[in-house]
Design a protein around this motif. Structure first.
Motif, PDB file in Angstrom:
ATOM      1  N   LEU A  48       0.828  -1.207   0.000  1.00  0.00           N
ATOM      2  CA  LEU A  48       0.000   0.000   0.000  1.00  0.00           C
ATOM      3  C   LEU A  48       0.861   1.255   0.000  1.00  0.00           C
ATOM      4  N   PHE A  49       1.928   1.231   0.782  1.00  0.00           N
ATOM      5  CA  PHE A  49       2.837   2.382   0.828  1.00  0.00           C
ATOM      6  C   PHE A  49       3.497   2.606  -0.524  1.00  0.00           C
ATOM      7  N   GLN A  50       3.938   1.517  -1.153  1.00  0.00           N
ATOM      8  CA  GLN A  50       4.585   1.632  -2.462  1.00  0.00           C
ATOM      9  C   GLN A  50       3.635   2.219  -3.491  1.00  0.00           C
ATOM     10  N   ALA A  51       2.393   1.752  -3.512  1.00  0.00           N
ATOM     11  CA  ALA A  51       1.427   2.246  -4.491  1.00  0.00           C
ATOM     12  C   ALA A  51       1.171   3.734  -4.317  1.00  0.00           C
ATOM     13  N   GLN A  52       1.015   4.173  -3.073  1.00  0.00           N
ATOM     14  CA  GLN A  52       0.747   5.585  -2.822  1.00  0.00           C
ATOM     15  C   GLN A  52       1.961   6.439  -3.145  1.00  0.00           C
ATOM     16  N   ALA A  53       3.160   5.946  -2.801  1.00  0.00           N
ATOM     17  CA  ALA A  53       4.381   6.701  -3.076  1.00  0.00           C
ATOM     18  C   ALA A  53       4.614   6.840  -4.571  1.00  0.00           C
ATOM     19  N   GLN A  54       4.375   5.777  -5.327  1.00  0.00           N
ATOM     20  CA  GLN A  54       4.559   5.851  -6.770  1.00  0.00           C
ATOM     21  C   GLN A  54       3.544   6.776  -7.421  1.00  0.00           C
ATOM     22  N   LYS A  55       2.350   6.805  -6.873  1.00  0.00           N
ATOM     23  CA  LYS A  55       1.322   7.689  -7.421  1.00  0.00           C
ATOM     24  C   LYS A  55       1.644   9.149  -7.137  1.00  0.00           C
ATOM     25  N   SER A  56       2.165   9.433  -5.946  1.00  0.00           N
ATOM     26  CA  SER A  56       2.412  10.813  -5.539  1.00  0.00           C
ATOM     27  C   SER A  56       3.770  11.329  -5.996  1.00  0.00           C
ATOM     28  N   MET A  57       4.818  10.501  -5.857  1.00  0.00           N
ATOM     29  CA  MET A  57       6.186  10.960  -6.095  1.00  0.00           C
ATOM     30  C   MET A  57       6.812  10.403  -7.359  1.00  0.00           C
ATOM     31  N   GLY A  58       6.236   9.368  -7.924  1.00  0.00           N
ATOM     32  CA  GLY A  58       6.795   8.799  -9.138  1.00  0.00           C
ATOM     33  C   GLY A  58       7.500   7.481  -8.899  1.00  0.00           C
ATOM     34  N   ARG A  59       7.686   6.731  -9.981  1.00  0.00           N
ATOM     35  CA  ARG A  59       8.325   5.417  -9.889  1.00  0.00           C
ATOM     36  C   ARG A  59       9.799   5.525  -9.523  1.00  0.00           C
ATOM     37  N   GLY A  63      11.201  -2.160   4.060  1.00  0.00           N
ATOM     38  CA  GLY A  63      11.876  -1.413   3.000  1.00  0.00           C
ATOM     39  C   GLY A  63      12.239  -2.256   1.800  1.00  0.00           C
ATOM     40  N   ILE A  64      12.741  -3.473   2.039  1.00  0.00           N
ATOM     41  CA  ILE A  64      13.134  -4.311   0.912  1.00  0.00           C
ATOM     42  C   ILE A  64      11.913  -4.771   0.132  1.00  0.00           C
ATOM     43  N   SER A  65      10.754  -4.885   0.787  1.00  0.00           N
ATOM     44  CA  SER A  65       9.522  -5.211   0.068  1.00  0.00           C
ATOM     45  C   SER A  65       9.108  -4.063  -0.841  1.00  0.00           C
ATOM     46  N   VAL A  66       9.254  -2.828  -0.348  1.00  0.00           N
ATOM     47  CA  VAL A  66       8.962  -1.667  -1.186  1.00  0.00           C
ATOM     48  C   VAL A  66       9.934  -1.608  -2.366  1.00  0.00           C
ATOM     49  N   CYS A  67      11.201  -1.877  -2.106  1.00  0.00           N
ATOM     50  CA  CYS A  67      12.201  -1.893  -3.191  1.00  0.00           C
ATOM     51  C   CYS A  67      11.833  -2.908  -4.263  1.00  0.00           C
ATOM     52  N   THR A  68      11.423  -4.091  -3.838  1.00  0.00           N
ATOM     53  CA  THR A  68      11.084  -5.152  -4.791  1.00  0.00           C
ATOM     54  C   THR A  68       9.886  -4.765  -5.640  1.00  0.00           C
ATOM     55  N   GLY A  69       8.830  -4.270  -4.997  1.00  0.00           N
ATOM     56  CA  GLY A  69       7.644  -3.866  -5.752  1.00  0.00           C
ATOM     57  C   GLY A  69       7.921  -2.719  -6.695  1.00  0.00           C
ATOM     58  N   ALA A  70       8.698  -1.726  -6.231  1.00  0.00           N
ATOM     59  CA  ALA A  70       9.031  -0.581  -7.080  1.00  0.00           C
ATOM     60  C   ALA A  70       9.887  -1.005  -8.265  1.00  0.00           C
ATOM     61  N   THR A  71      10.796  -1.953  -8.039  1.00  0.00           N
ATOM     62  CA  THR A  71      11.649  -2.434  -9.128  1.00  0.00           C
ATOM     63  C   THR A  71      10.831  -3.171 -10.176  1.00  0.00           C
ATOM     64  N   MET A  72       9.898  -4.017  -9.744  1.00  0.00           N
ATOM     65  CA  MET A  72       9.045  -4.721 -10.695  1.00  0.00           C
ATOM     66  C   MET A  72       8.212  -3.749 -11.515  1.00  0.00           C
ATOM     67  N   GLN A  73       7.706  -2.708 -10.863  1.00  0.00           N
ATOM     68  CA  GLN A  73       6.856  -1.740 -11.552  1.00  0.00           C
ATOM     69  C   GLN A  73       7.626  -0.972 -12.617  1.00  0.00           C
TER      70      GLN A  73
END
Length: 328
Positions: free
Chosen positions: A153-164, A207-217
């Motif tokens: 959820l944090f990754q999705a909101q951060a990518q929407k607000s701040m970018g990939r 943090g590493i979960s956010v990194c993984t999701g952001a990298t896949m995206q």
């Protein structure tokens, strides 16, 4: 994943547990019937009728009314795109080896491969690091799994607000610092507080979960549609192959307690640097063909993703984002 360690205790024998844990994977076969094929990918394969069929299903599911005129214009547009290039050329663009002949796209694919491999290795290493924390490994595996929903959820909101790109780079740097801090704390603090230690470890896991999701995206968005599946398949295999190193990285802790944490920190810093070399993808028309992939992000500088767009840029971006797939 939350209950997996306790299922192992309940089953009591590793062969049975391996078979038991493989059963849920059979549910993946249902995806074929539930998830629609990518319309963009079908267009690159010249299956325009198949793309229209999927778009109709998506429109029906989303309760959107799309006129037959729009679908017909979509057909005409796609056929017009095909006529601008020879059929042989279009077929060659859909092959993975042809993507290696494009200089800018080839470099970007190498960067995607490196980042994906590094993050997968770090993810597996952090996930396996459950020893010497003052708690049962079974409890730690459960706590690790509990960090996955909020991290997504944090990754999705951060990518929407701040970018990939910002999400990927910042999460890698922050997770690297946190992981190194945990390792150094364990080295010099002989009797650390279990609560504080677990909190730091869970923060690193988050943090590493956010990194993984952001990298896949960002990896999926940077690769052109026509070769996306092939390149991402290679990246997944490469990450899984290099993950065999993770037990050896953790074994270094027997010689120096902070060794694995420092190595993970350096790897995350390296992947953050590579991400800085790649373009931002938020609110941009993603590449479909190799030609579009070659031109994507051209002229974008390393830290342009930190610049807030001006009002006139936002207006142009909004108009481009909401424009139709086909010209009027």
């Amino acid at each position: 994943m939350i209950s997996a360690s306790w299922q192992a205790v309940w089953v009591g024998e590793w062969r049975t547990f391996m078979a038991w844990s493989a059963v849920p994977l059979l549910l993946v076969t249902l995806f074929y019937f539930l998830v629609q094929e990518s319309a963009q990918w079908l267009v690159t394969r010249h299956d325009i009728d198949g793309a229209v069929l999927r778009l109709r299903r998506v429109a029906h599911f989303n309760r959107r009314v799309v006129s037959e005129e729009d679908f017909e214009q979509f057909r005409v547009h796609c056929k017009g795109q095909e006529s601008t290039s020879s059929h042989h050329s279009m077929q060659r663009q859909s092959k993975l080896m042809d993507a290696l002949k494009t200089p800018r796209l080839r470099l970007r694919m190498i960067n995607v491969l490196l980042v994906f491999t590094i993050i997968t290795l770090c993810y597996n290493t952090v996930s396996r690091n459950v020893e010497g924390l003052g708690l049962s490994p079974f409890i730690m595996f459960t706590l690790f799994a509990l960090t996955l929903p909020p991290s997504g959820l944090f990754q999705a909101q951060a990518q929407k607000s701040m970018g990939r790109k910002f999400t990927a780079v910042s999460s890698m740097v922050a997770t690297g610092l946190m992981t190194a801090a945990c390792g150094i704390l364990l080295t010099f603090w002989k009797q650390p507080s279990p609560v504080l230690l677990v909190a730091l470890i869970l923060t690193s896991r988050f943090g590493i979960s956010v990194c993984t999701g952001a990298t896949m995206q960002i990896s999926a968005e940077l690769v052109p549609t026509c070769v996306r599946s092939g390149i991402l398949a290679v990246a997944h295999v490469s990450g899984a192959a290099f993950s065999f190193v993770s037990p050896f990285i953790l074994h270094l802790d027997t010689y120096f307690r902070a060794a694995s944490s420092i190595i993970i920190c350096l790897l995350l810093f390296a992947s953050a640097w590579i991400c800085l070399l790649m373009p931002e993808t938020r609110n941009k028309k993603l590449p479909m063909s190799l030609a579009e992939g070659e031109q994507f992000g051209k002229g974008e500088r390393m830290f342009d993703f930190l610049r807030r767009p001006k009002k006139e840029d936002e207006a142009d971006l909004s108009a481009e984002t909401h424009q139709k797939l086909v010209p009027e």
